[in-house]
Design a protein around this motif. Structure first.
Motif, mmCIF file in Angstrom:
data_model
loop_
_atom_site.group_PDB
_atom_site.id
_atom_site.type_symbol
_atom_site.label_atom_id
_atom_site.label_comp_id
_atom_site.label_asym_id
_atom_site.label_seq_id
_atom_site.Cartn_x
_atom_site.Cartn_y
_atom_site.Cartn_z
ATOM 1 N N ALA A 19 0.740 -3.861 6.741
ATOM 2 C CA ALA A 19 0.917 -4.764 5.607
ATOM 3 C C ALA A 19 2.182 -5.601 5.714
ATOM 4 C CB ALA A 19 0.943 -3.959 4.315
ATOM 5 N N GLY A 44 -2.631 -5.043 5.923
ATOM 6 C CA GLY A 44 -2.575 -3.869 5.056
ATOM 7 C C GLY A 44 -3.579 -2.803 5.424
ATOM 8 N N LEU A 45 -3.819 -2.601 6.720
ATOM 9 C CA LEU A 45 -4.742 -1.552 7.167
ATOM 10 C C LEU A 45 -4.254 -0.193 6.687
ATOM 11 C CD1 LEU A 45 -7.247 -0.880 8.987
ATOM 12 C CD2 LEU A 45 -5.600 -0.481 10.838
ATOM 13 N N GLY A 46 -5.146 0.553 6.017
ATOM 14 C CA GLY A 46 -4.755 1.831 5.443
ATOM 15 C C GLY A 46 -4.816 2.990 6.412
ATOM 16 N N GLU A 47 -5.788 2.970 7.323
ATOM 17 C CA GLU A 47 -5.908 4.040 8.305
ATOM 18 C C GLU A 47 -6.669 3.538 9.524
ATOM 19 O OE1 GLU A 47 -9.795 6.609 7.133
ATOM 20 O OE2 GLU A 47 -8.061 6.943 5.839
ATOM 21 N N GLY A 64 -11.073 2.351 7.319
ATOM 22 C CA GLY A 64 -9.929 1.469 7.189
ATOM 23 C C GLY A 64 -10.237 0.052 7.642
ATOM 24 N N GLU A 101 -12.260 -2.106 5.170
ATOM 25 C CA GLU A 101 -11.514 -2.552 3.990
ATOM 26 C C GLU A 101 -10.738 -3.843 4.210
ATOM 27 O OE1 GLU A 101 -9.116 0.809 3.029
ATOM 28 O OE2 GLU A 101 -10.734 1.873 1.985
ATOM 29 N N VAL A 102 -10.417 -4.166 5.482
ATOM 30 C CA VAL A 102 -9.549 -5.333 5.716
ATOM 31 C C VAL A 102 -10.163 -6.423 6.587
ATOM 32 C CG1 VAL A 102 -7.462 -3.933 5.435
ATOM 33 C CG2 VAL A 102 -8.394 -4.289 7.732
ATOM 34 N N ASP A 129 -2.916 7.594 11.184
ATOM 35 C CA ASP A 129 -1.863 6.995 10.370
ATOM 36 C C ASP A 129 -1.324 5.742 11.049
ATOM 37 O OD1 ASP A 129 1.029 6.542 9.567
ATOM 38 O OD2 ASP A 129 0.487 8.101 8.134
#
Length: 250
Positions: free
Chosen positions: A13, A37-40, A45, A48-49, A153
């Motif tokens: 992010a 802003g990749l979460g995982e 993940g 979502e992006v 992560d």
């Protein structure tokens, strides 16, 4: 001559320029980045992006960059080779600029070094390793052993020590008799030191996601991608480098 200005779409992010760019090219080239802003590091993940990529590319084009790259390997290969090609084409259509993805970069890098049978070291969980194997198969390569560090992560990958990466490359190369070279996949890994060590120790060429991503973007922009002292990929005469022709999909 004006300093070239190239654009990067990066998973974290914060939107920071990955360290490899300045290390490779110093003040020869200016890089700007936008973060997704990749979460995982997983299919969940990526989904979502992924739809935000083109908007980030347009932002970079409005800033005046001369070429743009999606600097996320698994983010561009997770839906397969055909999707990656469509994504790269859409980046160019949306911006009017030369473009690349990190998945383009790894196959172009492998092809330019004459690597077809490849030992693969990654940061990924098994799910993502399976997607990478499919992408390499569909792109005309023969992935042999694939070993990952099982990291999902996004922030943790940058902290993986060089010694761990070198040992992972030793392990996967030993498990891949007949390999022409080694791929280190995951743009978040910091690998320049590991690439030099592995090439010196094992005598095999190494292509790694983030360095290759910069190499391919610089090449796509019509600039000289050489950076002596950073491994075989960066020692090549640019005139000898040609884009990889992907194998036709069934």
């Amino acid at each position: 001559m004006a300093q070239p200005h190239l654009g990067l779409i990066v998973p974290p992010a914060a939107g920071a320029v990955p360290v490899d760019g300045p290390l490779l090219y110093g003040d020869r080239i200016r890089f700007s980045a936008r973060g997704l802003g990749l979460g995982e590091i997983s299919t969940r993940g990526y989904v979502e992006v992924i739809d935000a990529v083109i908007g980030k590319a347009r932002e970079l084009a409005a800033e005046g960059v001369e070429a743009v790259s999606l600097m996320g390997t698994s983010l561009s290969f997770f839906r397969g080779a055909a999707f990656n090609r469509e994504l790269q084409a859409e980046l160019t259509r949306a911006t009017g600029l030369p473009s690349s993805t990190m998945s383009d970069a790894i196959v172009n890098g492998l092809a330019s070094l004459g690597v077809k049978r490849v030992a693969v070291a990654t940061a990924y969980i098994d799910e993502v390793n399976r997607l990478l194997r499919r992408y390499l198969d569909d792109s005309g390569f023969e992935p042999l052993a694939i070993h990952g560090l099982s990291i999902s992560d996004v922030q943790a990958v940058a902290a993986v020590p060089t010694e761990v990466l070198v040992d992972l490359c030793r392990t996967v190369f030993k498990a891949s008799p007949g390999a022409d070279g080694i791929l280190i996949s995951c743009g978040g890994l910091v690998t320049l030191d590991a690439v030099r060590q592995v090439e010196a120790e094992l005598g095999a060429p190494v292509v790694s996601s983030s360095p290759a991503g910069f190499w391919d973007l610089v090449r796509c922009a019509g600039l000289d991608p050489r950076a002596p002292g950073h491994g075989r990929l960066f020692a090549q005469d640019v005139s000898a480098v040609r884009p990889h022709a992907a194998a036709p999909l069934p």
